[in-house]
Design an enzyme around this catalytic site. Structure first.
Site, PDB file in Angstrom:
ATOM      1  CE  LYS A 195     -13.366  -6.842   3.331  1.00  0.00           C
ATOM      2  NZ  LYS A 195     -12.161  -6.321   2.555  1.00  0.00           N
ATOM      3  NE  ARG A 253      -2.882  -7.925  -4.252  1.00  0.00           N
ATOM      4  CZ  ARG A 253      -3.597  -8.431  -2.977  1.00  0.00           C
ATOM      5  NH1 ARG A 253      -3.160  -8.574  -1.833  1.00  0.00           N
ATOM      6  NH2 ARG A 253      -5.003  -8.362  -3.211  1.00  0.00           N
ATOM      7  CB  SER A 261      -3.921  -6.324   5.177  1.00  0.00           C
ATOM      8  OG  SER A 261      -3.621  -5.223   4.382  1.00  0.00           O
ATOM      9  CG  HIS A 308      -1.986  -1.061   1.356  1.00  0.00           C
ATOM     10  ND1 HIS A 308      -1.821  -1.892   2.583  1.00  0.00           N
ATOM     11  CD2 HIS A 308      -2.824  -1.616   0.675  1.00  0.00           C
ATOM     12  CE1 HIS A 308      -2.923  -2.668   2.367  1.00  0.00           C
ATOM     13  NE2 HIS A 308      -3.356  -2.354   0.917  1.00  0.00           N
TER      14      HIS A 308
HETATM   15  O1  PNS Z   1      -8.663  -2.675   0.357  1.00  0.00           O
HETATM   16  P1  PNS Z   1      -9.943  -3.312  -0.187  1.00  0.00           P
HETATM   17  O2  PNS Z   1     -10.630  -4.088   0.911  1.00  0.00           O
HETATM   18  O3  PNS Z   1      -9.613  -4.314  -1.452  1.00  0.00           O
HETATM   19  O4  PNS Z   1     -10.725  -2.290  -0.879  1.00  0.00           O
HETATM   20  C1  PNS Z   1     -12.017  -2.313  -1.317  1.00  0.00           C
HETATM   21  C2  PNS Z   1     -12.623  -0.794  -1.708  1.00  0.00           C
HETATM   22  C3  PNS Z   1     -12.630  -0.194  -0.290  1.00  0.00           C
HETATM   23  C4  PNS Z   1     -12.058  -0.015  -2.464  1.00  0.00           C
HETATM   24  C5  PNS Z   1     -13.986  -1.214  -1.993  1.00  0.00           C
HETATM   25  O5  PNS Z   1     -14.883  -2.208  -1.111  1.00  0.00           O
HETATM   26  C6  PNS Z   1     -15.051  -0.110  -2.015  1.00  0.00           C
HETATM   27  O6  PNS Z   1     -14.819   0.667  -2.902  1.00  0.00           O
HETATM   28  N1  PNS Z   1     -15.774  -0.066  -1.206  1.00  0.00           N
HETATM   29  C7  PNS Z   1     -16.975   1.050  -0.830  1.00  0.00           C
HETATM   30  C8  PNS Z   1     -18.274   0.673  -1.685  1.00  0.00           C
HETATM   31  C9  PNS Z   1     -18.144   0.947  -3.007  1.00  0.00           C
HETATM   32  O7  PNS Z   1     -17.919   2.196  -3.589  1.00  0.00           O
HETATM   33  N2  PNS Z   1     -18.055  -0.024  -3.810  1.00  0.00           N
HETATM   34  C10 PNS Z   1     -17.812   0.003  -5.239  1.00  0.00           C
HETATM   35  C11 PNS Z   1     -19.002  -0.189  -6.161  1.00  0.00           C
HETATM   36  S1  PNS Z   1     -19.395  -1.889  -6.122  1.00  0.00           S
END
Ligand code: PNS
Length: 163
Positions: A41, A90, A128, A17
């Site tokens: 989560k 990744r 993570s 990150h």
């Molecule tokens: O670090 P992560 O868990 O891979 O991040 C995922 C994240 C936070 C980018 C994604 O879950 C997100 O954007 N969540 C907020 C809700 C949203 O906007 N979803 C995208 C449209 S489906």
């Protein structure tokens, strides 16, 4: 002024990150890291802790700010007047989910584009979740995150074990 947001769970941030944040900070005038308050989560660190960890780790990058957010990433981007969402890629296994998310975000907000930064090779395996898994079994975390973060992971897991 080009401003990008970098949303994620960051539970907690890893070298992967931090590498994406550092590289994005060279590409954009301002990078705003968004730590999602995930209601589904159950993260190891509270959203405040995850924000503080990232603030400490990015303190030397003058054009990076860190905030928490709830709800949609595109709304977080708009609230901060950002036209770009950054995500790290990744491996091919990330691709399907990331593409779906980017396309959904584009439908929701055509004015916000997603840009992918390919993770540096040395962090391509890292997440993570992997870091926490290794920590639970007492493995060496030195290659996964800076000492100030790995120390907090170990302390947190010890506290959980004491309960
Ligand atoms: O670090 P992560 O868990 O891979 O991040 C995922 C994240 C936070 C980018 C994604 O879950 C997100 O954007 N969540 C907020 C809700 C949203 O906007 N979803 C995208 C449209 S489906």
């Amino acid at each position: 002024m080009t401003r990008a947001v970098y949303p994620g769970s960051f539970d907690p941030a890893t070298y992967g990150h931090l590498d994406v944040i550092k590289r994005a900070s060279k590409l954009f005038d301002q990078v705003i890291v968004g730590v999602l308050l995930n209601s589904t989560k159950s993260p190891l660190f509270s959203v405040e802790e995850r924000v503080n960890i990232l603030k400490d780790a990015t303190a030397l990058l003058g054009n990076v700010a860190v905030y928490s957010f709830e709800g949609l990433s595109v709304n977080f981007a708009r609230e901060h007047h950002a036209s770009v969402i950054i995500r790290g890629l990744r491996a091919v296994t990330d691709f399907e989910y990331e593409l779906q998310m980017a396309q959904t975000n584009r439908v929701l907000a055509p004015d916000v584009d997603t840009m992918f930064l390919t993770t540096s090779l040395e962090y391509a395996y890292l997440s993570s979740t992997i870091m926490k898994e290794v920590a639970r079994f007492g493995g060496d975390l030195g290659r996964f995150a800076p000492p100030q973060i790995t120390r907090r992971v170990i302390e947190k897991l010890q506290k959980q074990g004491d309960k």
